[in-house]
Design a protein around this motif. Structure first.
Motif, PDB file in Angstrom:
ATOM      1  N   GLY A   1       0.801  -1.235   0.084  1.00  0.00           N
ATOM      2  CA  GLY A   1       0.018  -0.201   0.174  1.00  0.00           C
ATOM      3  C   GLY A   1       0.732   1.262   0.034  1.00  0.00           C
ATOM      4  N   PHE A   2       2.164   1.117  -0.093  1.00  0.00           N
ATOM      5  CA  PHE A   2       3.026   2.357  -0.489  1.00  0.00           C
ATOM      6  C   PHE A   2       3.019   2.789  -1.774  1.00  0.00           C
ATOM      7  CE2 PHE A   2       4.164   0.481   3.888  1.00  0.00           C
ATOM      8  CZ  PHE A   2       4.277   1.649   4.469  1.00  0.00           C
ATOM      9  N   THR A   3       2.484   3.847  -2.042  1.00  0.00           N
ATOM     10  CA  THR A   3       2.163   4.220  -3.287  1.00  0.00           C
ATOM     11  C   THR A   3       2.812   5.502  -3.768  1.00  0.00           C
ATOM     12  OG1 THR A   3       0.482   5.691  -2.962  1.00  0.00           O
ATOM     13  CG2 THR A   3      -0.065   3.460  -3.899  1.00  0.00           C
ATOM     14  N   HIS A   4       3.850   6.132  -2.902  1.00  0.00           N
ATOM     15  CA  HIS A   4       4.723   7.167  -3.003  1.00  0.00           C
ATOM     16  C   HIS A   4       6.160   6.687  -2.870  1.00  0.00           C
ATOM     17  CE1 HIS A   4       6.509  11.069  -1.897  1.00  0.00           C
ATOM     18  NE2 HIS A   4       5.968  11.751  -2.958  1.00  0.00           N
ATOM     19  N   ILE A   5       6.780   6.266  -4.017  1.00  0.00           N
ATOM     20  CA  ILE A   5       8.283   5.570  -3.586  1.00  0.00           C
ATOM     21  C   ILE A   5       9.214   6.435  -4.143  1.00  0.00           C
ATOM     22  CG2 ILE A   5       9.505   3.612  -4.590  1.00  0.00           C
ATOM     23  CD1 ILE A   5       6.851   2.825  -3.384  1.00  0.00           C
ATOM     24  N   VAL A   6      10.152   6.610  -3.188  1.00  0.00           N
ATOM     25  CA  VAL A   6      11.236   7.454  -3.086  1.00  0.00           C
ATOM     26  C   VAL A   6      12.377   6.570  -3.259  1.00  0.00           C
ATOM     27  CG1 VAL A   6      12.748   9.379  -2.169  1.00  0.00           C
ATOM     28  CG2 VAL A   6      10.017   9.264  -1.769  1.00  0.00           C
ATOM     29  N   LEU A   7      13.275   6.622  -4.477  1.00  0.00           N
ATOM     30  CA  LEU A   7      14.501   5.835  -4.661  1.00  0.00           C
ATOM     31  C   LEU A   7      15.758   6.575  -4.259  1.00  0.00           C
ATOM     32  CD1 LEU A   7      13.013   4.458  -7.919  1.00  0.00           C
ATOM     33  CD2 LEU A   7      13.012   3.496  -5.607  1.00  0.00           C
ATOM     34  N   GLY A   8      16.384   6.192  -3.311  1.00  0.00           N
ATOM     35  CA  GLY A   8      17.620   6.977  -2.878  1.00  0.00           C
ATOM     36  C   GLY A   8      18.762   6.490  -3.724  1.00  0.00           C
ATOM     37  N   LEU A   9      19.592   7.647  -4.322  1.00  0.00           N
ATOM     38  CA  LEU A   9      20.321   7.131  -5.121  1.00  0.00           C
ATOM     39  C   LEU A   9      21.927   7.577  -4.623  1.00  0.00           C
ATOM     40  CD1 LEU A   9      19.259   9.282  -8.310  1.00  0.00           C
ATOM     41  CD2 LEU A   9      18.849   7.003  -7.658  1.00  0.00           C
ATOM     42  N   PRO A  10      22.486   6.419  -4.382  1.00  0.00           N
ATOM     43  CA  PRO A  10      24.023   6.628  -3.650  1.00  0.00           C
ATOM     44  C   PRO A  10      24.847   7.256  -4.677  1.00  0.00           C
ATOM     45  CG  PRO A  10      23.791   4.353  -4.756  1.00  0.00           C
ATOM     46  CD  PRO A  10      22.343   5.034  -4.810  1.00  0.00           C
ATOM     47  N   SER A  11      25.673   8.223  -4.247  1.00  0.00           N
ATOM     48  CA  SER A  11      26.878   8.767  -5.006  1.00  0.00           C
ATOM     49  C   SER A  11      27.946   7.984  -4.807  1.00  0.00           C
ATOM     50  CB  SER A  11      27.001  10.363  -4.414  1.00  0.00           C
ATOM     51  OG  SER A  11      27.427   9.976  -3.157  1.00  0.00           O
ATOM     52  N   PRO A  12      28.707   8.150  -5.965  1.00  0.00           N
ATOM     53  CA  PRO A  12      28.713   9.112  -7.062  1.00  0.00           C
ATOM     54  C   PRO A  12      27.520   8.700  -8.174  1.00  0.00           C
ATOM     55  CG  PRO A  12      30.798   7.739  -7.579  1.00  0.00           C
ATOM     56  CD  PRO A  12      30.285   7.597  -6.020  1.00  0.00           C
ATOM     57  N   TYR A  13      27.149   9.813  -8.636  1.00  0.00           N
ATOM     58  CA  TYR A  13      25.913   9.448  -9.502  1.00  0.00           C
ATOM     59  C   TYR A  13      26.480   9.229 -10.968  1.00  0.00           C
ATOM     60  CZ  TYR A  13      23.667  11.965  -5.578  1.00  0.00           C
ATOM     61  OH  TYR A  13      23.482  12.368  -4.508  1.00  0.00           O
ATOM     62  N   PRO A  14      26.236   8.000 -11.550  1.00  0.00           N
ATOM     63  CA  PRO A  14      26.604   7.719 -12.748  1.00  0.00           C
ATOM     64  C   PRO A  14      25.983   8.757 -13.843  1.00  0.00           C
ATOM     65  CG  PRO A  14      25.735   5.826 -11.666  1.00  0.00           C
ATOM     66  CD  PRO A  14      25.337   6.849 -10.720  1.00  0.00           C
ATOM     67  N   ALA A  15      26.688   8.752 -15.189  1.00  0.00           N
ATOM     68  CA  ALA A  15      25.641   9.483 -16.248  1.00  0.00           C
ATOM     69  C   ALA A  15      24.421   8.877 -16.431  1.00  0.00           C
ATOM     70  CB  ALA A  15      26.870   9.380 -17.416  1.00  0.00           C
ATOM     71  N   HIS A  16      23.574   9.748 -16.893  1.00  0.00           N
ATOM     72  CA  HIS A  16      22.404   9.309 -17.319  1.00  0.00           C
ATOM     73  C   HIS A  16      21.623   8.447 -16.279  1.00  0.00           C
ATOM     74  CE1 HIS A  16      23.694  10.857 -21.058  1.00  0.00           C
ATOM     75  NE2 HIS A  16      24.414  10.209 -20.930  1.00  0.00           N
ATOM     76  N   VAL A  17      21.812   8.773 -15.136  1.00  0.00           N
ATOM     77  CA  VAL A  17      21.242   7.765 -13.951  1.00  0.00           C
ATOM     78  C   VAL A  17      19.997   8.001 -13.713  1.00  0.00           C
ATOM     79  CG1 VAL A  17      21.827   9.571 -11.881  1.00  0.00           C
ATOM     80  CG2 VAL A  17      21.411   7.098 -11.421  1.00  0.00           C
ATOM     81  N   ALA A  18      19.122   8.950 -14.179  1.00  0.00           N
ATOM     82  CA  ALA A  18      17.750   9.421 -14.060  1.00  0.00           C
ATOM     83  C   ALA A  18      17.120   8.494 -14.982  1.00  0.00           C
ATOM     84  CB  ALA A  18      17.393  10.898 -14.210  1.00  0.00           C
TER      85      ALA A  18
END
Length: 306
Positions: A262-279
């Protein structure tokens, strides 16, 4: 069957152990990826992981800069420490960000750092900020939420003298773009915080990891809402999940568990360093497969970003 809103996905870029331009690059790219609907920072004044003497940016200042550099993403701080700033000051800061973003702020707030976190206390002591006990922190949060909403909505100055906060001639001008006010997201898992959530929140966030515990906490929030006559469905359930670039299947499984619970608001934690085109990678490898597994399960996976 309970009604759940359609899923929404966002990213979290913790503003520590990285640089401003690295975070800006990720947010600008995410702003062009429709599958990513929201983006978040956290609110710590010193690193809570990695090099304890490494860089850490102030969350609200950075959020305002990123708001001016994006056009579509909803954005926020997950979550503001109510211990850091008096509520009237925080209301003014949040209003400014809502105006800069043209009404895209989700207002995140919580009691502040956990007393049991090994690095929780040092950032308060290092900045001359008091660190009261948990009972004080929760009571202060409840009063702060009520005062912030009043500052966002009331058209005349007012006085307020509560147990924790005292304001004389308080008035918020200008008002936020969003009416009656930006959505309020409260983060935390303690039962006392959940009672405050039931009274004040539009969204509730919990760190992921133990989905069974998160589901139990969500059920407890339902009960607290019912006790005060509020429909529990009015509060969107949000969860923060850590992303693995090397093992996206593990992250996808966590997303599926969260959605099922029932969790519909999902926040994805991105570890750094952020790769190119990570989004774009997040959208292609994590979000789309989680929404349409039958369509995507047989296609060739994109390799981890580099």
């Amino acid at each position: 069957m309970p009604h759940h809103p359609p899923p929404s996905f966002g990213i979290m870029t913790a503003p520590m152990q990285t640089g401003y331009h690295d975070i800006l690059r990720v947010w600008r790219e995410a702003d062009t990826v429709p599958a990513i609907e929201h983006a978040w920072l956290f609110d710590h004044l010193m690193p809570i992981g990695g090099d304890p003497d490494g860089p850490a940016y102030e969350g609200w200042t950075l959020l305002s800069a990123l708001a001016a550099q994006t056009r579509r993403l909803r954005l926020g701080v997950m979550v503001s420490s109510n211990r850091f700033r008096p509520p009237a000051l925080l209301a003014k800061i949040a209003t400014t960000v809502d105006i800069v973003s043209d009404g895209r702020l989700d207002f995140g707030i919580g009691v502040g750092s956990r007393p049991d976190h090994p690095l929780a206390r040092r950032e308060y002591e290092a900045h001359g900020l008091p660190f009261h006990d948990s009972a004080h922190a929760v009571g202060s949060l409840d009063e702060a939420c009520a005062l912030i909403k009043r500052l966002w909505t009331e058209e005349k100055p007012f006085d307020a003298h509560g147990t924790y906060h005292h304001l004389t001639g308080a008035f918020g001008n200008p008002k936020p773009v969003q009416r009656p006010h930006p959505p309020v997201l409260i983060g935390g898992r303690a039962s006392s915080t959940l009672r405050t959530t039931a009274r004040h929140a539009d969204l509730w966030n919990i760190p992921g990891g133990d989905i069974e515990d998160a589901a139990r906490r969500s059920a407890l929030l339902d009960r607290y809402c019912e006790e005060i006559g509020r429909d529990p469905a009015e509060i969107t359930r949000s969860i923060h999940l850590a992303v693995s670039y090397d093992d996206p299947a593990h992250t996808r499984a966590a997303i599926t568990e969260a959605l099922t619970a029932g969790f519909t608001h999902i926040v994805l934690g991105l570890p750094s360093p952020y790769p190119a085109h990570v989004a774009r990678w997040v959208a292609d490898e994590l979000i789309t497969p989680s929404l349409r597994p039958a369509v995507t399960s047989s296609r060739t996976r994109t390799p981890p970003p580099t």
